[in-house]
Design a protein around this motif. Structure first.
Motif, PDB file in Angstrom:
ATOM      1  N   ALA A 173       1.417  -1.759  -1.617  1.00 18.67           N
ATOM      2  CA  ALA A 173      -0.001  -2.117  -1.530  1.00 18.67           C
ATOM      3  C   ALA A 173      -0.297  -3.523  -2.022  1.00 18.67           C
ATOM      4  CB  ALA A 173      -0.845  -1.111  -2.310  1.00 18.67           C
ATOM      5  N   ASP A 174       0.521  -4.074  -2.907  1.00 21.27           N
ATOM      6  CA  ASP A 174       0.233  -5.413  -3.428  1.00 21.27           C
ATOM      7  C   ASP A 174       1.525  -6.157  -3.728  1.00 21.27           C
ATOM      8  OD1 ASP A 174       0.791  -5.042  -6.557  1.00 21.27           O
ATOM      9  OD2 ASP A 174      -0.281  -3.267  -5.810  1.00 21.27           O
ATOM     10  N   ALA A 175       1.440  -7.473  -3.771  1.00 20.69           N
ATOM     11  CA  ALA A 175       2.614  -8.326  -3.957  1.00 20.69           C
ATOM     12  C   ALA A 175       3.301  -8.072  -5.294  1.00 20.69           C
ATOM     13  CB  ALA A 175       2.211  -9.791  -3.827  1.00 20.69           C
ATOM     14  N   ARG A 181       1.361   1.148  -5.662  1.00 20.11           N
ATOM     15  CA  ARG A 181       0.542   0.079  -6.243  1.00 20.11           C
ATOM     16  C   ARG A 181       1.013  -0.232  -7.642  1.00 20.11           C
ATOM     17  NH1 ARG A 181      -3.374   3.212  -3.481  1.00 20.11           N
ATOM     18  NH2 ARG A 181      -4.519   1.997  -1.881  1.00 20.11           N
ATOM     19  N   SER A 182       0.858  -1.478  -8.031  1.00 17.70           N
ATOM     20  CA  SER A 182       1.139  -1.842  -9.420  1.00 17.70           C
ATOM     21  C   SER A 182       0.003  -1.369 -10.307  1.00 17.70           C
ATOM     22  CB  SER A 182       1.305  -3.365  -9.528  1.00 17.70           C
ATOM     23  OG  SER A 182       0.152  -4.023  -9.073  1.00 17.70           O
TER      24      SER A 182
END
Length: 361
Positions: A316-318, A359-360
């Motif tokens: 979902a995120d870098a 996700r982080s």
């Protein structure tokens, strides 16, 4: 070619035994077992049977042909009669030996025609085998012995035996097109990844084509993987040659890849890393059900899992994608991999029917 010739000789021996008229059930069972052992055995035997049938037809034609002296009313002598005449001439030329035999009081009966005739299948099969090997099976030398297509479904792997004695292991969602002949061995990797255990045959290089690239080997172990326009080659034994099609009319350099090479080929050229063979083998541990990561970005690890499952791992995120993971994981159990991530890393998973979003946190 030595291995294929040896197989042809063995096939000829089996055919000769079967056609001799003395063929018990145990012999048939032994032949069936030999044929089942390898596709190459079945191919050689079928080829010999075809040649045998052709020889039988020629013999029948010769036996039915009218004698050149038909006008004189003389019939053409049968083969056994010619042989008996030759035997008589030979015996007449050896009176000393004949008298010794008579002096011992021994009586020798002429051989029955059936005894001589029973040796015809052995001689014919041997002649067919010698002719076939000597001519290199000229009529089949350039014809395809095997044209086959193999593919695997998503989440499945499969090992297939090829007619030349080589073996190919297909990874998940992969497809190969095989064309083997007496002159060459060609495999097209249409999609996915495959590992090849190539039977040695210097006279017929084994070529795997994937897009604009070609990997050529004689007898070695290597894998080829397609990712769009990119190609990865991993060599675990022997040496292979990586070739590229000309670009803009200009030939591209050929790259030799010894064992322990990992080559990445793309639009910008070829990059080769040399690692210990043990490390190279980890790249093909998927054959045994495992994915091996060593300080691998989570985004890359997720992409590897996605090659084996319809339920995808989505980053979902870098920040989550840049996390580094390591270890051996079963590619059939992405859920366990996600659980371990949640326990050991700052990652939260959202489980949906068709995907798992990471996700982080």
């Amino acid at each position: 070619m030595a291995a294929s010739r040896e197989i042809e000789h063995i096939a000829a021996q089996w055919l000769a035994r079967r056609e001799s008229g003395e063929w018990p059930a145990a012999a048939q069972a032994e032949l069936d077992a030999w044929l089942a052992r390898a596709t190459a055995h079945r191919v050689a035997f079928v080829r010999l049977q075809a040649a045998w049938a052709q020889a039988a037809r020629l013999q029948a034609l010769a036996g039915a042909a009218p004698d050149a002296r038909a006008g004189s009313g003389a019939a053409a002598p049968v083969r056994a009669a010619w042989d008996d005449a030759a035997t008589a001439r030979r015996d007449a030329a050896e009176p000393a030996a004949a008298s010794l035999l008579r002096a011992d009081g021994l009586t020798f009966k002429p051989r029955a025609a059936s005894a001589r005739a029973s040796r015809w299948p052995y001689a014919a099969a041997a002649a067919v085998a010698v002719l076939a090997v000597g001519l290199g099976w000229g009529w089949l030398h350039y014809g395809a012995l095997e044209r086959s297509s193999y593919r695997t479904a998503l989440g499945k792997t499969d090992e297939v035996a090829l007619a030349d004695g080589s073996r190919a292991t297909l990874s998940s969602d992969s497809r190969i097109e095989v064309a083997l002949s007496g002159a060459r061995r060609r495999v097209e990797l249409a999609q996915g990844e495959a590992f090849f255990d190539v039977a040695k045959d210097p006279g017929r290089p084994f070529a795997v084509e994937a897009g604009a690239r070609r990997v050529v080997a004689v007898g070695t172990h290597f894998s080829v993987r397609r990712d769009g326009a990119d190609l990865r080659v991993v060599v675990t034994e022997g040496t292979v040659r990586l070739e590229s099609e000309p670009v803009g009319g200009h030939p591209q350099p050929t790259t030799l890849l010894p064992a322990g090479s990992i080559a990445l080929a793309g639009p910008n050229g070829v990059l080769v890393r040399s690692v210990p063979v043990e490390e190279a083998e980890r790249y093909v541990d998927w054959r045994h059900g495992f994915l091996v990561f060593r300080d691998t970005p989570l985004a890359q690890a997720a992409a590897e899992f996605n090659r084996y499952s319809a339920r995808k791992l989505v980053i979902a995120d870098a920040a989550a994608g840049e996390l580094r993971v390591g270890g051996n994981f079963r590619w059939s159990n992405a859920e366990m991999f996600v659980e371990l991530l949640e326990q050991a890393m700052p990652v939260k998973a959202e489980r949906l029917p068709d995907r798992i979003v990471l996700r982080s946190r």
